[in-house]
Design a protein around this motif. Structure first.
Motif, short mmCIF file in Angstrom:
data_model
loop_
_atom_site.label_atom_id
_atom_site.label_comp_id
_atom_site.label_asym_id
_atom_site.label_seq_id
_atom_site.Cartn_x
_atom_site.Cartn_y
_atom_site.Cartn_z
N THR A 1 -16.85 -20.82 -23.89
CA THR A 1 -18.31 -20.95 -23.90
C THR A 1 -18.97 -20.02 -22.88
OG1 THR A 1 -18.33 -22.77 -22.31
CG2 THR A 1 -18.24 -23.35 -24.63
N ARG A 2 -18.18 -19.42 -22.01
CA ARG A 2 -18.67 -18.45 -21.02
C ARG A 2 -17.59 -17.42 -20.87
NH1 ARG A 2 -20.24 -14.82 -18.16
NH2 ARG A 2 -21.55 -14.98 -16.34
N GLY A 3 -17.92 -16.18 -21.19
CA GLY A 3 -16.97 -15.08 -21.10
C GLY A 3 -16.55 -14.80 -19.68
N ALA A 4 -15.63 -13.87 -19.53
CA ALA A 4 -15.02 -13.53 -18.25
C ALA A 4 -16.07 -13.26 -17.17
CB ALA A 4 -14.11 -12.33 -18.41
N ALA A 5 -15.92 -13.98 -16.07
CA ALA A 5 -16.83 -13.86 -14.93
C ALA A 5 -16.10 -14.34 -13.68
CB ALA A 5 -18.10 -14.65 -15.16
#
Length: 66
Positions: free
Chosen positions: A38-42
């Motif tokens: 739900t949240r890409g690479a960070a």
């Protein structure tokens, strides 16, 4: 070697399962079955902030009809 699930310098994904439970996941590992990104690479803190902002009800959703 640091724990890949708690490395403040690591890159992570935010995963969610069918019960709307969220998980911080190292981006270099494939997500487990049953989980959706739900949240890409960070960065670590960015992903934690995303979880805090989006997982406001910690009780798991019950399957329909149960």
């Amino acid at each position: 070697m640091t724990n890949p699930f708690e490395n403040p310098d690591g890159t992570y994904l935010v995963l969610v399962n069918e019960h709307n439970q969220h998980s911080l996941w190292p981006s270099h590992l494939a997500p487990p079955m049953g989980w959706t990104v739900t949240r890409g690479a960070a960065g670590y803190q960015t992903c934690l902030d995303h979880i805090e902002a989006n997982w406001t009800d910690l009780s798991p959703k019950s399957p329909v009809g149960h």
